[in-house]
Design a protein around this motif. Structure first.
Motif, mmCIF file in Angstrom:
data_model
loop_
_atom_site.group_PDB
_atom_site.id
_atom_site.type_symbol
_atom_site.label_atom_id
_atom_site.label_comp_id
_atom_site.label_asym_id
_atom_site.label_seq_id
_atom_site.Cartn_x
_atom_site.Cartn_y
_atom_site.Cartn_z
ATOM 1 N N ASN A 1 0.840 -1.194 0.000
ATOM 2 C CA ASN A 1 0.000 0.000 0.000
ATOM 3 C C ASN A 1 0.881 1.253 0.000
ATOM 4 O O ASN A 1 1.673 1.461 0.924
ATOM 5 C CB ASN A 1 -0.894 -0.010 1.247
ATOM 6 N N PRO A 2 0.783 2.110 -1.037
ATOM 7 C CA PRO A 2 1.663 3.286 -1.112
ATOM 8 C C PRO A 2 1.400 4.322 -0.038
ATOM 9 O O PRO A 2 2.207 5.243 0.143
ATOM 10 C CB PRO A 2 1.389 3.839 -2.518
ATOM 11 N N TRP A 3 0.301 4.200 0.684
ATOM 12 C CA TRP A 3 0.076 5.118 1.801
ATOM 13 C C TRP A 3 1.209 5.054 2.818
ATOM 14 O O TRP A 3 1.485 6.035 3.502
ATOM 15 C CB TRP A 3 -1.252 4.785 2.497
ATOM 16 N N TYR A 4 1.853 3.896 2.919
ATOM 17 C CA TYR A 4 2.928 3.750 3.908
ATOM 18 C C TYR A 4 4.160 4.569 3.550
ATOM 19 O O TYR A 4 5.037 4.752 4.390
ATOM 20 C CB TYR A 4 3.302 2.272 4.078
ATOM 21 N N PRO B 1 -2.332 5.606 -4.744
ATOM 22 C CA PRO B 1 -2.070 4.565 -5.735
ATOM 23 C C PRO B 1 -2.173 5.081 -7.169
ATOM 24 O O PRO B 1 -3.123 5.770 -7.521
ATOM 25 C CB PRO B 1 -3.145 3.513 -5.446
ATOM 26 N N LYS B 2 -1.167 4.737 -7.980
ATOM 27 C CA LYS B 2 -1.171 5.105 -9.387
ATOM 28 C C LYS B 2 -1.964 4.058 -10.178
ATOM 29 O O LYS B 2 -2.186 2.937 -9.703
ATOM 30 C CB LYS B 2 0.265 5.219 -9.904
ATOM 31 N N ILE C 1 -3.706 -4.706 -3.741
ATOM 32 C CA ILE C 1 -3.222 -4.262 -2.428
ATOM 33 C C ILE C 1 -4.031 -4.984 -1.363
ATOM 34 O O ILE C 1 -5.243 -5.128 -1.481
ATOM 35 C CB ILE C 1 -3.381 -2.733 -2.266
ATOM 36 N N ARG C 2 -3.364 -5.450 -0.316
ATOM 37 C CA ARG C 2 -4.031 -6.139 0.785
ATOM 38 C C ARG C 2 -3.806 -5.345 2.075
ATOM 39 O O ARG C 2 -2.861 -5.594 2.819
ATOM 40 C CB ARG C 2 -3.460 -7.549 0.930
ATOM 41 N N PRO C 3 -4.667 -4.355 2.364
ATOM 42 C CA PRO C 3 -4.453 -3.494 3.533
ATOM 43 C C PRO C 3 -4.333 -4.258 4.847
ATOM 44 O O PRO C 3 -3.539 -3.888 5.717
ATOM 45 C CB PRO C 3 -5.684 -2.579 3.532
ATOM 46 N N TYR D 1 9.177 2.693 -6.338
ATOM 47 C CA TYR D 1 8.508 2.908 -7.616
ATOM 48 C C TYR D 1 7.254 2.046 -7.588
ATOM 49 O O TYR D 1 7.329 0.827 -7.443
ATOM 50 C CB TYR D 1 9.385 2.458 -8.780
ATOM 51 N N GLN D 2 6.104 2.678 -7.734
ATOM 52 C CA GLN D 2 4.875 1.880 -7.796
ATOM 53 C C GLN D 2 4.832 1.013 -9.041
ATOM 54 O O GLN D 2 4.235 -0.070 -9.027
ATOM 55 C CB GLN D 2 3.651 2.791 -7.746
ATOM 56 N N ASP D 3 5.485 1.481 -10.122
ATOM 57 C CA ASP D 3 5.560 0.704 -11.358
ATOM 58 C C ASP D 3 6.797 1.143 -12.116
ATOM 59 O O ASP D 3 6.848 2.265 -12.635
ATOM 60 C CB ASP D 3 4.303 0.913 -12.205
#
Length: 246
Positions: free
Chosen positions: A74-77, A82-83, A89-91, A130-132
């Motif tokens: 989760n990019p919140w961390y 999220p892009k 994602i598994r919160p 990098y998210q992607d």
């Protein structure tokens, strides 16, 4: 000397409806268990609910931690939304892993991160991802291979003078590759120990020796590239020393 207990962070999946009712099950891949067991450790699968409920209690029976692969973090961390290219994602899993990871880091417990595990450990130490990689950086090689995890897919360059070089040797090594995310900015006291030909970060380690992380899947190579067993042997050795000092 008693063998060290290596806690492997668990994930969950939902069984398909069929003859029996659908149910949620906890699992760790058997390759991780084999990697630990064959290199002198006692593997222990840790349910996510236990990590969240009582991380210190779980760690009281562990001497080291293996953080495996999994879905996207989760990019919140690391302070991002999220892009479009991000995948599952598994919160609830991330929440449990961070509860345990923070406690293990505070205790100085040895950790080995694999694929999502390297990304998780970097973010745990304040870094980002990098998210992607295909849309966020210049990428000249394929990082998401097909078919068997036992296939060697591309090369990485391990830096001299690193702990990873002590484990596997400095220089060029062939690895497998199954990811579309990667470490972008290393966290606090995190050193880059290997890169791919396109500059993608493929391994990190902490300056205090607590953390080793690799982007490839050594558990899938323990038979086709037996030197990868050394990563599990190193975790077992570090965990044995930790056990002696407890």
């Amino acid at each position: 000397m008693e063998k060290p207990i290596i806690g492997i962070l668990g994930n969950t999946y939902k069984t398909q409806p069929g003859l029996f009712s659908s149910a949620e099950r906890m699992y760790v891949n058997s390759d991780y268990i084999e990697g630990v067991l064959n290199n002198g450790g006692i593997p222990m699968a840790i349910p996510a609910v236990a990590m969240k409920a009582d991380p210190e209690g779980v760690l009281a029976v562990c001497d080291g931690i293996l953080v495996p692969g999994g879905e996207d973090l989760n990019p919140w961390y690391y302070g991002e939304e999220p892009k479009p290219q991000i995948q599952t994602i598994r919160p609830e899993i991330d929440e449990a892993w961070f509860a345990l990871g923070r406690a293990a880091k505070e205790m100085g417990m040895p950790m080995l991160g694999i694929c999502k595990g390297i990304q998780f450990l970097n973010v745990l130490c304040g870094g980002d991802l990098y998210q992607d990689i295909y849309t966020q950086k210049e990428t000249t090689i394929l990082h998401l291979q097909s078919l068997e995890r036992s296939y060697l897919h591309h090369h990485v360059e391990i830096k001299e003078g690193t702990h990873l070089a002590e484990i596997l040797g400095a220089g060029t090594h062939a690895v497998n590759s199954m990811h579309h995310q990667a470490v972008r900015t290393p966290g606090e006291d995190i050193l880059v120990s290997a890169t791919a030909p396109d500059g993608t970060i493929e391994a990190i380690e902490s300056s205090n020796g607590q953390i080793v992380g690799v982007q490839w899947h050594p558990e899938g190579l323990i038979h086709t590239a037996p030197e990868m067993n050394r990563l599990f042997a190193d975790l077992v050795e570090r965990s044995s020393r930790y056990r002696e000092k407890r």
